[in-house]
Design a protein around this motif. Structure first.
Motif, PDB file in Angstrom:
ATOM      1  N   LYS A 206       0.828  -1.210   0.000  1.00 60.84           N
ATOM      2  CA  LYS A 206       0.000   0.000   0.000  1.00 60.84           C
ATOM      3  C   LYS A 206       0.859   1.256   0.000  1.00 60.84           C
ATOM      4  CE  LYS A 206      -2.658  -1.394   3.494  1.00 60.84           C
ATOM      5  NZ  LYS A 206      -3.749  -1.404   4.495  1.00 60.84           N
ATOM      6  N   ALA A 207       2.031   1.195   0.635  1.00 59.01           N
ATOM      7  CA  ALA A 207       2.913   2.361   0.702  1.00 59.01           C
ATOM      8  C   ALA A 207       3.380   2.786  -0.691  1.00 59.01           C
ATOM      9  CB  ALA A 207       4.115   2.064   1.596  1.00 59.01           C
ATOM     10  N   ILE A 208       3.608   1.830  -1.581  1.00 58.37           N
ATOM     11  CA  ILE A 208       4.045   2.174  -2.945  1.00 58.37           C
ATOM     12  C   ILE A 208       2.959   2.972  -3.652  1.00 58.37           C
ATOM     13  CG2 ILE A 208       4.618   1.209  -5.209  1.00 58.37           C
ATOM     14  CD1 ILE A 208       5.877  -1.179  -3.666  1.00 58.37           C
ATOM     15  N   TYR A 209       1.709   2.564  -3.484  1.00 64.71           N
ATOM     16  CA  TYR A 209       0.610   3.230  -4.192  1.00 64.71           C
ATOM     17  C   TYR A 209       0.278   4.600  -3.601  1.00 64.71           C
ATOM     18  CZ  TYR A 209      -0.327  -0.768  -7.175  1.00 64.71           C
ATOM     19  OH  TYR A 209      -0.223  -1.752  -8.131  1.00 64.71           O
ATOM     20  N   ARG A 210       0.703   4.871  -2.368  1.00 64.99           N
ATOM     21  CA  ARG A 210       0.463   6.206  -1.814  1.00 64.99           C
ATOM     22  C   ARG A 210       1.191   7.279  -2.613  1.00 64.99           C
ATOM     23  NH1 ARG A 210       1.661   3.747   3.427  1.00 64.99           N
ATOM     24  NH2 ARG A 210      -0.291   2.924   4.258  1.00 64.99           N
ATOM     25  N   ASN A 211       2.246   6.908  -3.305  1.00 67.92           N
ATOM     26  CA  ASN A 211       3.000   7.858  -4.113  1.00 67.92           C
ATOM     27  C   ASN A 211       2.621   7.784  -5.594  1.00 67.92           C
ATOM     28  OD1 ASN A 211       4.623   8.859  -1.952  1.00 67.92           O
ATOM     29  ND2 ASN A 211       5.795   6.944  -2.017  1.00 67.92           N
ATOM     30  N   SER A 212       1.522   7.083  -5.895  1.00 63.91           N
ATOM     31  CA  SER A 212       1.072   6.956  -7.276  1.00 63.91           C
ATOM     32  C   SER A 212      -0.171   7.814  -7.489  1.00 63.91           C
ATOM     33  CB  SER A 212       0.773   5.490  -7.607  1.00 63.91           C
ATOM     34  OG  SER A 212      -0.455   5.091  -7.013  1.00 63.91           O
ATOM     35  N   SER A 213      -0.827   7.616  -8.630  1.00 63.03           N
ATOM     36  CA  SER A 213      -2.000   8.426  -8.970  1.00 63.03           C
ATOM     37  C   SER A 213      -3.226   8.086  -8.146  1.00 63.03           C
ATOM     38  CB  SER A 213      -2.322   8.260 -10.463  1.00 63.03           C
ATOM     39  OG  SER A 213      -2.618   6.904 -10.755  1.00 63.03           O
ATOM     40  N   ALA A 214      -3.213   6.968  -7.413  1.00 63.12           N
ATOM     41  CA  ALA A 214      -4.367   6.583  -6.607  1.00 63.12           C
ATOM     42  C   ALA A 214      -3.901   5.679  -5.472  1.00 63.12           C
ATOM     43  CB  ALA A 214      -5.411   5.857  -7.455  1.00 63.12           C
ATOM     44  N   PRO A 215      -4.561   5.751  -4.319  1.00 70.38           N
ATOM     45  CA  PRO A 215      -4.200   4.856  -3.219  1.00 70.38           C
ATOM     46  C   PRO A 215      -4.673   3.442  -3.516  1.00 70.38           C
ATOM     47  CG  PRO A 215      -6.199   6.039  -2.679  1.00 70.38           C
ATOM     48  CD  PRO A 215      -5.722   6.591  -4.000  1.00 70.38           C
TER      49      PRO A 215
END
Length: 265
Positions: A206-215
């Protein structure tokens, strides 16, 4: 009311995008270095992610074929991502050549490329829209011009709801889409779960996706089942993605997800 979401003026190559990461997991080439780097970090935690993405595509094909065999001739694919082999219109037109399909995505790169590919394909439309704004999406002139909402529609929400936070009320958005369709319409849905995954691994992912376009918002079976309020679930119900009416397509690995199809009451 605007027909289109406000244009995104940010550099599309500056932040990992979940649609392009998914394209990378599927073996596609429509992604940027920043997407590939984030996807590789996911693969380091969950090496089976690429095979799981393929498993999800297999479910999509089974679900839309089922809806077409039940007489549905209109399909609204929300969160469609980048076009890949075995797209919705290709699958359903093998059953019913007169079927109509609208592809919706928020990512401008996915939308631009899909429009380029489908420019000469009649009975299809590509719309930039946001699941979190269902009324704007439903009122879009290309949606209204392609689909007749007074006849059954299959709404497809494949691997998209787990990118919508609880604060954005995804259950309310799905209910609005349901209410805009007539009885006999279908909902085909797949959703990521981390049920049974060690909490430390889940948090790293989940931490990787926090820095992407969507959680990334994995949900439990009970939370996912709530999306089918107002629908009668088709057998075998809401099950692991590989277990929904398997056929001859090879499902190489469990997708860490649930999948189901419902018929609107």
């Amino acid at each position: 009311m605007s027909d289109q979401p406000a244009p995104d003026t940010t550099d599309v190559t500056a932040q990992p995008n979940v649609a392009r990461m998914y394209d990378y997991f599927l073996g596609g080439s429509h992604n940027f270095a920043v997407d590939r780097a984030a996807a590789q970090r996911v693969l380091e935690i969950f090496p089976e992610t690429g095979a799981a993405a393929q498993t999800n595509r297999h479910f999509l094909r089974r679900a839309v074929r089922y809806a077409a065999e039940q007489g549905v001739r209109q399909f609204l694919d929300i969160g469609a991502g980048l076009p890949t082999q075995g797209t919705v219109h290709e699958v359903v037109r093998a059953v019913a050549p007169d079927s109509r399909v609208v592809y919706v995505d928020y990512d401008e790169v996915a939308v631009a490329y899909a429009r380029e590919l489908l420019v000469d394909v009649p009975g299809t439309a590509v719309v930039r829209g946001d699941l979190r704004r269902p009324d704007d999406l439903l009122d879009h002139p290309e949606v209204r011009g392609t689909l007749d909402l007074d006849r059954p529609v299959a709404v497809l929400l494949l691997a998209v709801l787990h990118f919508v936070s609880d604060d954005d009320d995804p259950w309310g958005a799905v209910a609005r889409l349901r209410d805009a369709t007539v009885p006999g319409s279908h909902l085909a849905l797949s959703h990521l779960t981390l049920d049974g995954i060690p909490p430390e691994l889940a948090e790293r992912g989940k931490a990787i996706y926090r820095n992407s376009s969507a959680p990334l918002v994995p949900r439990t079976h009970a939370e996912t089942l709530r999306f089918f309020a107002g629908y009668d679930l088709v057998e075998p119900g809401l099950v692991e993605t590989t277990q929904w009416r398997p056929d001859t397509e090879p499902d190489l690995v469990d997708s860490h997800g649930y999948a189901g199809v419902g018929v609107r009451r």
